[in-house]
Design a protein around this motif. Structure first.
Motif, mmCIF file in Angstrom:
data_model
loop_
_atom_site.group_PDB
_atom_site.id
_atom_site.type_symbol
_atom_site.label_atom_id
_atom_site.label_comp_id
_atom_site.label_asym_id
_atom_site.label_seq_id
_atom_site.Cartn_x
_atom_site.Cartn_y
_atom_site.Cartn_z
ATOM 1 N N ASP A 68 18.455 30.202 1.548
ATOM 2 C CA ASP A 68 17.811 31.279 2.308
ATOM 3 C C ASP A 68 16.705 30.732 3.201
ATOM 4 O O ASP A 68 16.539 31.164 4.351
ATOM 5 C CB ASP A 68 17.227 32.331 1.363
ATOM 6 N N TYR A 69 15.962 29.766 2.674
ATOM 7 C CA TYR A 69 14.865 29.203 3.472
ATOM 8 C C TYR A 69 15.406 28.415 4.663
ATOM 9 O O TYR A 69 14.920 28.555 5.789
ATOM 10 C CB TYR A 69 13.978 28.306 2.607
ATOM 11 N N ILE A 70 16.420 27.590 4.426
ATOM 12 C CA ILE A 70 16.977 26.801 5.530
ATOM 13 C C ILE A 70 17.571 27.726 6.591
ATOM 14 O O ILE A 70 17.372 27.523 7.799
ATOM 15 C CB ILE A 70 18.034 25.815 5.005
ATOM 16 N N VAL A 71 18.299 28.750 6.158
ATOM 17 C CA VAL A 71 18.870 29.712 7.113
ATOM 18 C C VAL A 71 17.763 30.371 7.925
ATOM 19 O O VAL A 71 17.889 30.527 9.150
ATOM 20 C CB VAL A 71 19.723 30.757 6.380
ATOM 21 N N SER A 72 16.674 30.752 7.262
ATOM 22 C CA SER A 72 15.576 31.403 7.990
ATOM 23 C C SER A 72 14.999 30.480 9.047
ATOM 24 O O SER A 72 14.618 30.938 10.149
ATOM 25 C CB SER A 72 14.485 31.848 7.013
ATOM 26 N N GLN A 73 14.934 29.187 8.769
ATOM 27 C CA GLN A 73 14.402 28.232 9.745
ATOM 28 C C GLN A 73 15.386 28.000 10.890
ATOM 29 O O GLN A 73 14.987 27.850 12.040
ATOM 30 C CB GLN A 73 14.061 26.915 9.048
ATOM 31 N N PRO A 94 20.251 29.337 -4.153
ATOM 32 C CA PRO A 94 20.211 30.455 -3.201
ATOM 33 C C PRO A 94 18.884 30.563 -2.450
ATOM 34 O O PRO A 94 18.872 30.871 -1.248
ATOM 35 C CB PRO A 94 20.450 31.683 -4.086
ATOM 36 N N ARG A 95 17.780 30.280 -3.123
ATOM 37 C CA ARG A 95 16.476 30.361 -2.453
ATOM 38 C C ARG A 95 16.312 29.224 -1.444
ATOM 39 O O ARG A 95 15.737 29.409 -0.364
ATOM 40 C CB ARG A 95 15.344 30.351 -3.479
ATOM 41 N N VAL A 96 16.806 28.032 -1.793
ATOM 42 C CA VAL A 96 16.761 26.904 -0.851
ATOM 43 C C VAL A 96 17.576 27.235 0.395
ATOM 44 O O VAL A 96 17.127 27.044 1.530
ATOM 45 C CB VAL A 96 17.291 25.616 -1.514
ATOM 46 N N PRO A 110 22.052 20.805 -6.361
ATOM 47 C CA PRO A 110 23.147 21.697 -5.953
ATOM 48 C C PRO A 110 23.654 22.535 -7.124
ATOM 49 O O PRO A 110 23.662 22.081 -8.276
ATOM 50 C CB PRO A 110 24.228 20.730 -5.483
ATOM 51 N N SER A 111 24.057 23.756 -6.821
ATOM 52 C CA SER A 111 24.634 24.686 -7.799
ATOM 53 C C SER A 111 23.641 25.078 -8.887
ATOM 54 O O SER A 111 24.040 25.716 -9.871
ATOM 55 C CB SER A 111 25.908 24.097 -8.439
ATOM 56 N N ALA A 112 22.378 24.714 -8.738
ATOM 57 C CA ALA A 112 21.361 25.125 -9.695
ATOM 58 C C ALA A 112 20.879 26.540 -9.359
ATOM 59 O O ALA A 112 21.203 27.095 -8.302
ATOM 60 C CB ALA A 112 20.191 24.146 -9.671
ATOM 61 N N ALA A 113 20.087 27.105 -10.253
ATOM 62 C CA ALA A 113 19.604 28.474 -10.048
ATOM 63 C C ALA A 113 18.756 28.602 -8.789
ATOM 64 O O ALA A 113 18.658 29.690 -8.198
ATOM 65 C CB ALA A 113 18.807 28.921 -11.277
ATOM 66 N N ALA A 157 8.581 21.592 -2.473
ATOM 67 C CA ALA A 157 7.663 22.257 -3.408
ATOM 68 C C ALA A 157 8.266 22.328 -4.801
ATOM 69 O O ALA A 157 9.495 22.364 -4.979
ATOM 70 C CB ALA A 157 7.344 23.656 -2.900
ATOM 71 N N ASP A 158 7.412 22.370 -5.805
ATOM 72 C CA ASP A 158 7.865 22.353 -7.196
ATOM 73 C C ASP A 158 8.768 23.533 -7.551
ATOM 74 O O ASP A 158 9.676 23.402 -8.380
ATOM 75 C CB ASP A 158 6.669 22.342 -8.143
ATOM 76 N N ASP A 159 8.551 24.695 -6.937
ATOM 77 C CA ASP A 159 9.335 25.858 -7.339
ATOM 78 C C ASP A 159 10.795 25.768 -6.896
ATOM 79 O O ASP A 159 11.636 26.535 -7.366
ATOM 80 C CB ASP A 159 8.704 27.158 -6.832
ATOM 81 N N PHE A 160 11.135 24.804 -6.005
ATOM 82 C CA PHE A 160 12.539 24.541 -5.676
ATOM 83 C C PHE A 160 13.163 23.536 -6.643
ATOM 84 O O PHE A 160 14.352 23.219 -6.541
ATOM 85 C CB PHE A 160 12.680 24.048 -4.235
#
Length: 573
Positions: A83-88, A79-81, A73-76, A65-68
């Motif tokens: 968090d999503y992978i961990v949740s899955q 952390p959200r990317v 790597p190391s971009a702002a 998705a565009d919001d990612f």
């Protein structure tokens, strides 16, 4: 997939890259009392839990998705990317794999050369000077603000290969301390039409990769290493070398700031090498021919090289995501599954102004497949061996996430049976054929061929084996440390449309979406080919996880010795 073509993996060929580690051998290495796993004929797609296409769609859609913002790597957005992978991973039923944590830090360093001097060569009748960019390029692996090589004696070392298993040593009888190696690209068999020869003929071996040549020069204590570029054996033009070595270079941080590496690694054009050798009273063609014969010895040139440049240094930290499904009976033995989560971030805008390289195929759907396989294994119940699921970072920067894991394994590599790597699974129809990237390197070839036979599939030849695609994907980080890794590439012979349709689909992706903002998710994707890949991945990986064999590389393979060494300890294979 990676931006520097000669350095890393090839463009996708209706991509489904499987990196399966642990082959099943003619002379396998076993723990005492163990037996070979049952043949692949005993595993069929119908025995596996259903692989959730809906889950793969969901994860691919979200990660691309565009919001990612292209998952740099190391971009702002990292952390959200993460968090999503961990949740899955949690939802799939995995446990955190890094001592109770989900993440493994990957410290990296970016080094960009500035103010490069000409490469000068003295000691001949007249000094020679070669300009940066069009005649030579180079960089330093060392984390230091300035690089300076002054009056380093040049030594022609042929192909720069030390292969004890082949009785080959291009550095025999010379101390390289303080010296700069002049090295031919590829390996001695590159001009062969088939795969016969000490170095597997036309098929490139690891000894032909430029990365190996710089590593070996460092092991020999050289101050510098210069590869002679030649388009045919390199399989790419000088323009590729130039574009790849005139910007920032990325490396895994090491405790000693890479001070055990050469001061400078570089390339010269073929005509530059000819001039240098002529100044030494030598002929490049004559020495090249001599270097293709066993027993070649290095040739000191009686010339000295000098070069200098500044280094702009930036350190950063990215992360691998690690989940584990502990084994039931042999939890201290591991099967590894991997896929890289990173992509290019914001990139060159297309004609609409879109500057987000979403990386839906490369490699959001690989992470989706990784998670779906994890979920299927949880649903099937834990296997005998533990299964590790690794979403790695910095693949696009040079396989750095997998390289860091291999340098700092959470689960010992001597106890890692093998694994499956998933990268860029192209949407499309089911196929009749699969190919082995890297050729018949390991015992796992037998498992692969048996699985094809069970499924009514045929083995296709690898496209362009001379380009060394096996050495440009994340599984390679494990393979070169002895873990038998096997890559499988989905073929182009479509069940509906045949080879012409398959080739057209492959060419379309390469030309119109690969590393471009147009690599976006679409609800119209045909998932049947991806499902075929993932069913195969699950079956082969599960066979490794439920088996008792400790497969190995084929006799004479470049990775056999390091695997054999790791297997000698009580805790290893």
């Amino acid at each position: 997939m990676i931006t520097f073509y000669p350095a890393k993996k090839p463009l996708p060929s209706l991509l489904a890259v499987l990196a399966l580690a642990a082959p099943v051998s003619a002379k396998p290495v076993f723990k005492p009392g163990t037996a070979l796993a049952p043949p692949a004929e005993g595993l069929t797609g119908s025995q596996a839990p259903a692989i959730s296409v809906d889950l793969m769609k969901q994860i691919t859609r979200r990660l691309s998705a565009d919001d990612f913002e292209g998952r740099a790597p190391s971009a702002a957005t990292e952390p959200r990317v993460l968090d999503y992978i961990v949740s899955q991973f949690k939802a799939a039923g995995l446990q955190p794999g890094n001592k109770g944590q989900w993440l493994q830090e990957v410290p990296t360093v970016e080094i960009e050369g500035k103010n490069q001097s000409p490469l000068t060569v003295t000691g001949g009748k007249t000094p020679l000077s070669f300009s940066f960019g069009d005649q030579w390029v180079g960089a330093s692996y060392r984390v230091t603000p300035r690089t300076a090589v002054k009056d380093s004696p040049l030594v022609f070392v042929g192909y720069g290969i030390v292969a004890p298993e082949l009785g080959w040593n291009d550095y025999a009888g010379i101390d390289m301390k303080g010296k700069t190696a002049v090295i031919l690209v590829n390996d001695p068999d590159y001009a062969a039409t088939g795969e016969q020869g000490l170095f597997k003929g036309r098929r490139m071996t690891y000894y032909g990769r430029w990365t190996y040549k710089f590593e070996e020069a460092a092991r020999q204590g050289a101050t510098g290493a210069i590869i002679v570029h030649d388009t045919f054996p390199a399989a790419y033009g000088w323009n590729v070398v130039n574009s790849s070595w005139t910007g920032a270079q990325y490396y895994v941080q090491t405790p000693n700031d890479a001070m055990d590496q050469t001061k400078m690694n570089g390339w010269v054009q073929k005509d530059v090498a000819e001039q240098i050798l002529a100044a030494a009273g030598k002929n490049l063609a004559t020495l090249t021919k001599a270097a293709q014969t066993k027993g070649f010895r290095p040739v000191p040139l009686g010339l000295n090289a000098s070069v200098s440049f500044d280094n702009a240094i930036r350190k950063s930290t990215s992360h691998n995501v690690v989940g584990v499904l502990p084994g039931k009976t042999r939890p201290e033995e591991y099967v590894l599954y991997s896929a890289h989560w990173d992509h290019l971030g914001r990139c060159t805008p297309d004609k609409t102004g879109d500057d987000i390289c979403n990386g839906a195929v490369d490699n959001a759907d690989g992470v989706a497949a990784l998670t779906a396989i994890a979920k299927a294994n949880v649903e099937a119940g834990a296997a005998a061996r533990s299964q590790v699921f690794l979403a790695v970072t910095l693949e696009e920067s040079g396989l750095l996430g997998s390289e860091y894991y291999a340098q700092n394994p959470i689960f010992p590599l001597s106890q890692t049976v093998g694994g499956v790597n998933m990268d860029a699974l192209a949407p499309g129809g089911r196929v009749r054929d699969y190919a082995m990237t890297g050729g018949d390197k390991s015992d796992l070839t037998d498992m692969f061929r048996s699985a094809l036979k069970t499924r009514g599939l045929v083995e296709a030849p690898e496209n362009d084996p001379e380009k060394g695609g096996y050495y440009r994907s994340d599984h390679f980080s494990m393979a070169k440390r002895g873990v038998p890794m096997f890559a499988i590439d989905r073929g182009i012979d479509l069940v509906n449309g045949g080879k012409a349709a398959g080739k057209a689909a492959n060419d379309d992706y390469t030309a119109n979406r690969y590393h471009q903002p147009s690599d976006e998710y679409s609800e119209s994707w045909d998932w049947s080919g991806i499902s075929q890949d993932v069913e195969l991945f699950y079956s082969l990986g599960r066979q490794l996880a439920d088996g008792t064999s400790w497969p190995n590389w084929r006799e004479g393979d470049e990775f056999r010795a390091v695997r054999d060494k790791s297997c000698k300890g009580e805790s290893g294979c």
